[in-house]
Every structure is written in C-alpha cells, then in structure tokens.
Design an enzyme around this catalytic site. Structure first.
Site, PDB file in Angstrom:
ATOM      1  N   CYS A   1       0.690  -1.154   0.065  1.00 25.14           N
ATOM      2  CA  CYS A   1       0.166   0.028   0.037  1.00 25.14           C
ATOM      3  C   CYS A   1       0.802   1.319  -0.024  1.00 25.14           C
ATOM      4  O   CYS A   1       1.586   1.536  -0.900  1.00 25.14           O
ATOM      5  CB  CYS A   1      -1.021  -0.008   1.073  1.00 25.14           C
ATOM      6  SG  CYS A   1      -2.326   1.075   0.955  1.00 25.14           S
TER       7      CYS A   1
ATOM      8  N   HIS B   1      -3.886  -4.827   0.473  1.00 20.96           N
ATOM      9  CA  HIS B   1      -3.095  -5.400   1.905  1.00 20.96           C
ATOM     10  C   HIS B   1      -3.384  -6.738   1.895  1.00 20.96           C
ATOM     11  O   HIS B   1      -4.183  -7.358   2.555  1.00 20.96           O
ATOM     12  CB  HIS B   1      -4.046  -4.759   2.815  1.00 20.96           C
ATOM     13  CG  HIS B   1      -3.653  -3.131   3.015  1.00 20.96           C
ATOM     14  ND1 HIS B   1      -2.467  -3.231   4.000  1.00 20.96           N
ATOM     15  CD2 HIS B   1      -4.384  -2.094   2.793  1.00 20.96           C
ATOM     16  CE1 HIS B   1      -2.546  -1.503   3.883  1.00 20.96           C
ATOM     17  NE2 HIS B   1      -3.466  -0.961   3.186  1.00 20.96           N
TER      18      HIS B   1
ATOM     19  N   GLU C   1      -1.376  -8.783   3.502  1.00 20.39           N
ATOM     20  CA  GLU C   1      -1.349  -9.287   5.089  1.00 20.39           C
ATOM     21  C   GLU C   1      -2.850  -9.199   5.922  1.00 20.39           C
ATOM     22  O   GLU C   1      -2.793 -10.207   6.653  1.00 20.39           O
ATOM     23  CB  GLU C   1      -0.175  -8.078   5.698  1.00 20.39           C
ATOM     24  CG  GLU C   1      -0.803  -7.063   6.266  1.00 20.39           C
ATOM     25  CD  GLU C   1      -1.328  -5.993   5.163  1.00 20.39           C
ATOM     26  OE1 GLU C   1      -1.110  -6.254   4.200  1.00 20.39           O
ATOM     27  OE2 GLU C   1      -1.886  -4.785   5.931  1.00 20.39           O
TER      28      GLU C   1
END
Ligand code: MN
Length: 255
Positions: A113, A214, A216
């Site tokens: 990001c 994102h 993660e």
C-alpha cells in the site's frame, strides 16, 4: 535452516493522552503473515540516524515497507492538494533511507500500500494525491471487512503474482492514493479494471515487489493465495545467493 529475519517499518502515531509523545505503530497482520510463512518479524521504529539505519540493515534478511499515511507530495515536487491525507515527513525520510540501504544488499523487499507508493516516489515517480483526481467508479477504499476481496486485478506474466494467481485475482482495497507516473526501473505488473496500478516490480532487482492492496490482512485471516505472496517473499529471503545469480524470480524485460 535459519529462519529469515524480516524488518517491518512502522508509523509514528501521537499518544492521544500526551502532547509530545509518539508511538511506534503497525498492524499485527504484518507480523502474523511473516510468522505464518516461516519468518521472524522485527518492527523498526522511525529514526533519522543513518549510522543506526546502516547497522540495522546488516541484521535483516528482508524488508517490508508497511502501509500507512501519504508520502509528502513535496518528495515529487507537488504542493499538498485539498484531498491529501496525513503526511509524516519523518517517516518518509526514514523509509527512503532504509530502502536505499537495503537496495545495496540485494535482499528481498516487499512494499504494501503506502510501501508501493513510497517505492514509486523513491524512483522518481509521482502519485495522484486522492482518488478524486482520477476518473473511476471503482471503490478503492472499502469500508468493510479487512480481508474481503472487493475488486479484480489483471496480472501480467513473468512475476510472482502470475505464478500464484494466473491472469486474475480479487483483492481488498484500502487506498485513496494512486500511482500517477511510474518511477524509473519500475514496471506495472497488475492493474484494476479501471487501469489503476495495483502492483509493481523492479525487474533489475532479485525480489522487489509492491502491491497496492493489503495481502497481510487477507493472509493473516486465512486467505491461502495471499499467504503465498509471503511464502515467496520468505523463500526468497532464504535464497539470497541464488537470487544474486538471477535465479528468482524468472523475470525478463518483456514489456
Ligand atoms: Mn485498489
């Protein structure tokens, strides 16, 4: 084999209970994703001490530039426009410095990001300071669950994303800024259906990837495809010698 030690950058957030106390902050999703893929996470605080930064780099096998606020538009020669978000020049300075030091080592680097945006700015690229300045109807700043995929990305060949997902994937999206001009050495490897750049690679570097979404958030909540991004990153951190010989990834200049 020794587990790779992964540096994760952080943000500087003001302690709401005091006027002059900043805290190191970053989502646990980054650490959990690194751990789940076999790495050892270490959170890096912001500092402008170059001696410390140079020393830090020696200890780590890979770097994750994490998400957060907006890079200072002054870095790419623009004034702040009305829709700019929070900027933290101290964080920009730190991350640009550690990125520069890491690049000298050829160790793997993953930007997420804001991390992708910072990579672009590092190489002389520019950003749209807000989605408002781009012609699109796609929601790039979703308001829903962290791991909910909300828009498609179209992936080009010869990179880790193509190896994992093939031509298409569906990602979450929590960004309000977008790459405008790509930095030198960088290639767009995935775009949303409106043409927004969603992933970049430096094909002159063994493992240098940035993603605008994102992974993660998705990987740490059980998304196995997104976990593979971290698997490949950690694997690459284990194989630095192999990378130096051009063994990973199998990237050629084809665009
Ligand atoms: Mn998006």
């Amino acid at each position: 084999m020794k587990k790779p030690i992964i540096a994760i950058t952080s943000s500087m957030d003001l302690n709401p209970n005091r006027l002059n106390d900043n805290r190191t902050m970053v989502s646990l999703d980054y650490s959990n994703s690194v751990i789940n893929s076999g790495g050892i996470p270490v959170i890096l605080p912001i500092t402008d001490n170059l001696e410390v930064i140079k020393e830090q780099v020696k200890y780590f096998d890979g770097l994750i530039l994490s998400g957060g606020g907006d890079p200072d538009p002054n870095l790419y020669g623009e004034d702040c426009l009305q829709e700019i978000g929070d900027i933290t020049p101290e964080r920009d300075t730190f991350e640009l410095a550690i990125l520069e030091e890491f690049l000298k080592t050829k160790k793997p680097i993953l930007g997420i990001c804001r991390g992708l945006q910072l990579m672009n700015v590092f190489y002389g690229g520019t950003l749209h300071q807000d989605i408002k300045y781009v012609d699109t109807n796609i929601q790039h700043k979703q308001k829903w669950l962290a791991d909910l995929p909300t828009h498609d990305i179209n992936i080009l060949e010869n990179n880790i994303l193509f190896e994992i997902f093939g031509k298409k994937a569906r990602t979450n999206s929590f960004h309000h800024q977008i790459i405008k001009d790509l930095g030198r050495e960088l290639t767009s490897i995935a775009t949303a259906n409106d043409g927004v750049i969603e992933a970049i690679q430096n094909k002159n570097y063994p493992f240098f990837y940035g993603v605008q979404w994102h992974p993660e958030m998705m990987a740490s909540r059980g998304n196995l495809g997104m976990k593979k991004i971290f698997d490949k990153f950690i694997e690459s951190c284990k194989n630095l010698e192999k990378q130096k010989q051009g063994g990973w990834p199998l990237a050629k200049n084809i665009y």
